[in-house]
Write an enzyme that holds these catalytic residues in place. Sequence first.
Site, mmCIF file in Angstrom:
data_model
loop_
_atom_site.group_PDB
_atom_site.id
_atom_site.type_symbol
_atom_site.label_atom_id
_atom_site.label_comp_id
_atom_site.label_asym_id
_atom_site.label_seq_id
_atom_site.Cartn_x
_atom_site.Cartn_y
_atom_site.Cartn_z
ATOM 1 N N ASP A 14 0.887 -1.154 0.000
ATOM 2 C CA ASP A 14 0.000 0.000 0.000
ATOM 3 C C ASP A 14 0.942 1.224 0.000
ATOM 4 O O ASP A 14 2.123 1.091 0.338
ATOM 5 C CB ASP A 14 -0.873 -0.052 1.258
ATOM 6 N N ASP A 16 -0.025 5.158 0.878
ATOM 7 C CA ASP A 16 -0.240 6.137 1.961
ATOM 8 C C ASP A 16 -0.171 5.438 3.322
ATOM 9 O O ASP A 16 -0.941 4.508 3.591
ATOM 10 C CB ASP A 16 -1.625 6.783 1.820
ATOM 11 N N GLY A 51 -7.318 3.784 3.418
ATOM 12 C CA GLY A 51 -7.390 2.669 2.473
ATOM 13 C C GLY A 51 -8.551 2.729 1.499
ATOM 14 O O GLY A 51 -8.570 1.983 0.533
ATOM 15 N N ARG A 54 -11.534 8.083 -2.448
ATOM 16 C CA ARG A 54 -11.951 9.458 -2.120
ATOM 17 C C ARG A 54 -13.480 9.559 -2.037
ATOM 18 O O ARG A 54 -14.014 10.146 -1.109
ATOM 19 C CB ARG A 54 -11.419 10.390 -3.215
ATOM 20 N N SER A 122 -5.349 5.287 -4.001
ATOM 21 C CA SER A 122 -5.184 6.701 -4.350
ATOM 22 C C SER A 122 -5.039 6.923 -5.860
ATOM 23 O O SER A 122 -4.272 6.240 -6.540
ATOM 24 C CB SER A 122 -3.951 7.273 -3.654
ATOM 25 N N ASN A 124 -3.755 9.563 -6.813
ATOM 26 C CA ASN A 124 -2.526 10.380 -6.870
ATOM 27 C C ASN A 124 -1.259 9.521 -6.761
ATOM 28 O O ASN A 124 -0.167 10.057 -6.539
ATOM 29 C CB ASN A 124 -2.536 11.403 -5.729
ATOM 30 N N ASP A 176 -1.364 -0.484 6.221
ATOM 31 C CA ASP A 176 -1.551 0.256 7.482
ATOM 32 C C ASP A 176 -3.028 0.441 7.814
ATOM 33 O O ASP A 176 -3.346 0.998 8.865
ATOM 34 C CB ASP A 176 -0.910 1.654 7.404
#
Length: 221
Positions: A14, A16, A51, A54, A122, A124, A176
């Site tokens: 993952d 972020d 996780g 958006r 994400s 991004n 996480d």
Amino acid sequence: MCLQDKKIRACIFDMDGVLVNTEKYHFMAWQRLTETLGFTIDEKFNENLKGVSRSVCVDLILKHGGLTKTQEEKNALAAQKNEWFLEFVKTEVTPANVYPGVLDFLHSLKSKGYKTAVGSASKNTMLLLNKLEIIQYFDAIVDGNMIEKAKPNPEVFLKGAELLNVRPCECVVFEDAYSGVEAAKNGGMYCIGVGSPEVLSKADFCIRTFMEMNVERLKEL
Ligand code: BG6
Ligand code: MG
């Protein structure tokens, strides 16, 4: 089936909160947004946002605040949050934001022939991996633009395994987020939690940072 051959061949990360400390910027941008809506969110609630995509975050936040919005309004809220998040990325994020121990671990994985991928919700992801100057460590990248189902659905990790040409049971996922650990387990993969064992109780085991991680530990699985 992988019953006889338990050999791990690939690691899927993952992004972020695992490779980089951008989770806090997501949280700060969501907090700013909820303040404009007249309520606040705390770190405990934020665990639910980790996780997931958006748009799902917007739905969870509106539900939490007891608000109903049209799809158009929800899109505008998501766009505003992303604008604030990207401001943080622009001003705060450099290669120094990569978590301690990550680069050493990626180096040792590559030198020992393990395959590596990123599996992130994400949109991004590419922007950040480029900004962090770590994109070259990954054989495959699956991001929020390539998937339809949010974690805990395993789609993002199964797609990663497919691109790496390995079976799910040959993969370890580093996560996480509670929803991310569930996604890995739902996909039939091993999962190493990065963070608190209380939150990530479904992981096979947890590390606090990548300083605790090495290739030898993959053999414990
Ligand atoms: C996940 C983060 O990696 O990506 C979430 O844990 C975030 O907090 C999600 O909402 C979507 O990110 P983005 O960058 O597409 O808004
Ligand atoms: Mg994460």
